[in-house]
Scaffold this active site. Structure first.
Site, PDB file in Angstrom:
ATOM      1  N   CYS A 122       1.049  -0.962  -0.399  1.00 25.03           N
ATOM      2  CA  CYS A 122       0.210  -0.069  -0.232  1.00 25.03           C
ATOM      3  C   CYS A 122       0.819   1.409  -0.111  1.00 25.03           C
ATOM      4  CB  CYS A 122      -0.566  -0.085   1.332  1.00 25.03           C
ATOM      5  SG  CYS A 122      -2.247  -1.162   0.919  1.00 25.03           S
ATOM      6  N   HIS A 263      -3.283   7.499   2.942  1.00 26.31           N
ATOM      7  CA  HIS A 263      -3.497   5.823   2.162  1.00 26.31           C
ATOM      8  C   HIS A 263      -5.232   5.570   2.665  1.00 26.31           C
ATOM      9  CE1 HIS A 263      -3.970   1.716   0.232  1.00 26.31           C
ATOM     10  NE2 HIS A 263      -3.812   1.706   1.767  1.00 26.31           N
ATOM     11  N   ASN A 293     -10.331  -0.192   0.386  1.00 24.15           N
ATOM     12  CA  ASN A 293      -8.958   0.124  -0.466  1.00 24.15           C
ATOM     13  C   ASN A 293      -8.289  -0.423  -1.287  1.00 24.15           C
ATOM     14  OD1 ASN A 293      -6.231   0.284   0.020  1.00 24.15           O
ATOM     15  ND2 ASN A 293      -6.396  -1.414   1.830  1.00 24.15           N
TER      16      ASN A 293
HETATM   17  N1  COA Z   1     -18.503  -8.496   8.944  1.00 22.57           N
HETATM   18  C1  COA Z   1     -18.388  -8.739  10.230  1.00 22.57           C
HETATM   19  N2  COA Z   1     -17.929  -9.580  10.669  1.00 22.57           N
HETATM   20  C2  COA Z   1     -16.594  -9.331  10.827  1.00 22.57           C
HETATM   21  C3  COA Z   1     -16.121  -9.073   9.707  1.00 22.57           C
HETATM   22  C4  COA Z   1     -17.030  -9.065   8.557  1.00 22.57           C
HETATM   23  N3  COA Z   1     -16.369  -9.032   7.341  1.00 22.57           N
HETATM   24  N4  COA Z   1     -14.580  -9.179  10.072  1.00 22.57           N
HETATM   25  C5  COA Z   1     -14.594  -9.881  10.634  1.00 22.57           C
HETATM   26  N5  COA Z   1     -15.599  -9.450  11.759  1.00 22.57           N
HETATM   27  C6  COA Z   1     -15.448 -10.188  12.690  1.00 22.57           C
HETATM   28  C7  COA Z   1     -14.185 -11.395  13.196  1.00 22.57           C
HETATM   29  O1  COA Z   1     -14.037 -12.395  12.508  1.00 22.57           O
HETATM   30  C8  COA Z   1     -14.248 -10.533  14.716  1.00 22.57           C
HETATM   31  O2  COA Z   1     -15.049 -11.900  15.542  1.00 22.57           O
HETATM   32  P1  COA Z   1     -14.494 -12.044  16.602  1.00 22.57           P
HETATM   33  O3  COA Z   1     -14.129 -11.421  18.294  1.00 22.57           O
HETATM   34  O4  COA Z   1     -15.616 -13.467  17.174  1.00 22.57           O
HETATM   35  O5  COA Z   1     -13.878 -12.974  16.822  1.00 22.57           O
HETATM   36  C9  COA Z   1     -14.464  -9.020  14.725  1.00 22.57           C
HETATM   37  O6  COA Z   1     -15.193  -9.254  13.773  1.00 22.57           O
HETATM   38  C10 COA Z   1     -13.663  -7.628  15.020  1.00 22.57           C
HETATM   39  O7  COA Z   1     -12.170  -8.688  14.471  1.00 22.57           O
HETATM   40  P2  COA Z   1     -11.280  -7.508  14.453  1.00 22.57           P
HETATM   41  O8  COA Z   1     -10.576  -8.451  13.446  1.00 22.57           O
HETATM   42  O9  COA Z   1     -10.889  -7.222  15.609  1.00 22.57           O
HETATM   43  O10 COA Z   1     -11.988  -5.793  13.673  1.00 22.57           O
HETATM   44  P3  COA Z   1     -11.903  -4.734  13.809  1.00 22.57           P
HETATM   45  O11 COA Z   1     -11.847  -3.591  14.493  1.00 22.57           O
HETATM   46  O12 COA Z   1     -10.195  -4.726  13.320  1.00 22.57           O
HETATM   47  O13 COA Z   1     -11.777  -4.769  12.144  1.00 22.57           O
HETATM   48  C11 COA Z   1     -10.421  -4.998  10.280  1.00 22.57           C
HETATM   49  C12 COA Z   1     -10.724  -5.727  11.072  1.00 22.57           C
HETATM   50  C13 COA Z   1      -9.744  -6.027   9.420  1.00 22.57           C
HETATM   51  C14 COA Z   1     -10.995  -3.571   9.046  1.00 22.57           C
HETATM   52  C15 COA Z   1      -9.394  -4.084  10.564  1.00 22.57           C
HETATM   53  O14 COA Z   1      -8.348  -4.704  11.314  1.00 22.57           O
HETATM   54  C16 COA Z   1      -8.156  -3.213  10.061  1.00 22.57           C
HETATM   55  O15 COA Z   1      -8.067  -2.242   8.966  1.00 22.57           O
HETATM   56  N6  COA Z   1      -7.061  -3.342   9.747  1.00 22.57           N
HETATM   57  C17 COA Z   1      -5.841  -3.049   9.432  1.00 22.57           C
HETATM   58  C18 COA Z   1      -5.537  -3.102   7.455  1.00 22.57           C
HETATM   59  C19 COA Z   1      -4.630  -2.360   6.800  1.00 22.57           C
HETATM   60  O16 COA Z   1      -4.274  -1.115   7.143  1.00 22.57           O
HETATM   61  N7  COA Z   1      -3.922  -3.002   6.152  1.00 22.57           N
HETATM   62  C20 COA Z   1      -2.340  -2.141   5.313  1.00 22.57           C
HETATM   63  C21 COA Z   1      -3.106  -1.367   4.440  1.00 22.57           C
HETATM   64  S1  COA Z   1      -3.119  -2.343   3.222  1.00 22.57           S
END
Ligand code: COA
Length: 339
Positions: A122, A263, A293
């Site tokens: 990214c 980003h 993204n």
């Molecule tokens: N819909 C519903 N629930 C979802 C889901 C979706 N699409 N994706 C994940 N979940 C669930 C998970 O399974 C988890 O459930 P659990 O608590 O029963 O295990 C819960 O939601 C929370 O998951 P978590 O990973 O803690 O969510 P989050 O708040 O961290 O959000 C992302 C997830 C991916 C959106 C976030 O972590 C993120 O943006 N990460 C960084 C991405 C990034 O910057 N990448 C680098 C550049 S590409």
């Protein structure tokens, strides 16, 4: 010879003198994902800020990149023969080789250009912008096109709710030209890699470590894997700190900055970065709700949209910031040079 604001001895600064973009027509909204994985619009919006994203049905990353470059050339009324260098920032090249830049060069008819690809997840566009600026600053080249393009739908597992809702396809490009007026153009950059983060976000299959085989396909190794929580934590700190650091280094206060151009991975990461810089939401370029993204394309896509909507004016100070797999991250401070 002039001394730039950063104390560098050189004749030229690189300035953005053209922009272009291409997003495919097909839209996947959050409702669509409710029908294929266990998720819902409210979760996606509150956790990511994404409402919809675009998907390319026919074509590859070079298609997105080519259309973006054509749009740039049209808007500047330039002939493709005038381009000296094409740099394509991407993590989804059409193939390992030849470089996607070669395909774009041929597609647009840039007969006098050479070029290559840059892969830094990214952060690819930021890294490519720095390299492209260096080619201009050297005085060797007059027109360098830096493209950010990714067909993320090619490497997304649409049965994995953790990742499939995040990504979209797009291409966008900027033109860099030399200026002897150092009040415009790329002013400074702070860029980093830390390979110890390589196990949090990757695509394992198809490379020399795991050449494509029935086994790699069965194990879904040709898809993105992301430990979202782990990446989130480092991304928030990395992007916020580097953006603050570039402000400090260049004696910029929040009032001096017209826009933060982050980003677009997650609205919460964007907000954390803006907060650290003391910048309000109205001074942050945001289009994650429309495109998700798009990896290498997010930053030039923001620049193109905001410029064309008349929201960026000549002399505006912009801080670009990104974080991605690797880990890779960084910030570029530039002064907008187009009317
Ligand atoms: N819909 C519903 N629930 C979802 C889901 C979706 N699409 N994706 C994940 N979940 C669930 C998970 O399974 C988890 O459930 P659990 O608590 O029963 O295990 C819960 O939601 C929370 O998951 P978590 O990973 O803690 O969510 P989050 O708040 O961290 O959000 C992302 C997830 C991916 C959106 C976030 O972590 C993120 O943006 N990460 C960084 C991405 C990034 O910057 N990448 C680098 C550049 S590409």
């Amino acid at each position: 010879m002039q001394i730039s604001p950063n104390g560098k001895n050189r004749k030229y600064n690189a300035v953005i003198t053209g922009v272009g973009m291409y997003v495919p027509e097909k839209v996947l909204d959050n409702k669509y994902f409710e029908s294929i994985v266990d998720t819902n619009d409210e979760w996606i919006m509150t956790r990511t800020g994404i409402k919809e994203r675009r998907i390319l049905e026919n074509g590859a990353t070079s298609t997105l990149a080519t259309e973006a470059v054509k749009d740039l050339l049209r808007s500047r009324n330039l002939s493709p023969e005038e381009i000296d260098v094409i740099i394509v920032a991407t993590v989804t090249p059409d193939m390992f080789f030849p470089a996607t830049a070669c395909l774009v060069q041929d597609n647009v008819g840039a007969k006098n250009a050479w070029g290559f690809d840059i892969s830094a997840a990214c952060s690819s566009f930021l890294f490519a912008l720095r390299v492209g600026s260096g080619l201009i600053e050297s005085g060797l080249y007059k027109k360098v096109v830096v493209v950010g393009a990714d067909k993320m739908s090619a490497i997304v597992d649409y049965t994995d709710r953790n990742t499939c809702i995040l990504f979209g396809d797009a291409g966008s490009a900027v033109l860099l030209e030399p200026t002897e007026d150092f009040s415009y153009g790329i002013q400074d950059s702070i860029l980093h890699v830390d390979g110890s983060g390589r196990n949090s976000l990757y695509m394992l299959g198809g490379g020399s470590m795991n050449p494509s085989s029935h086994e790699t396909v069965d194990k879904k190794m040709h898809y993105i894997y992301q430990d979202g929580k782990a990446v989130f934590k480092v991304a928030v700190v990395g992007m916020a700190n580097v953006s603050y650091e570039i402000m400090q280094k260049n004696h910029l206060c929040s009032e001096d900055v017209a826009y933060l151009v982050p980003h677009q991975a997650n609205l919460r990461i964007i907000d954390a970065t803006a907060n650290r810089m003391g910048i309000s939401r109205d001074k942050v370029m945001i289009n994650i709700h429309k495109f998700g993204n798009t990896t290498s394309a997010t930053i030039p896509l923001c620049l193109t949209e905001y410029y064309r909507n008349g929201k960026v004016k000549k002399g505006d100070k912009l801080v670009l910031a990104a974080f991605g797999a690797g880990f890779t991250w960084g910030s570029i401070y530039l002064t907008w040079g187009m009317d």
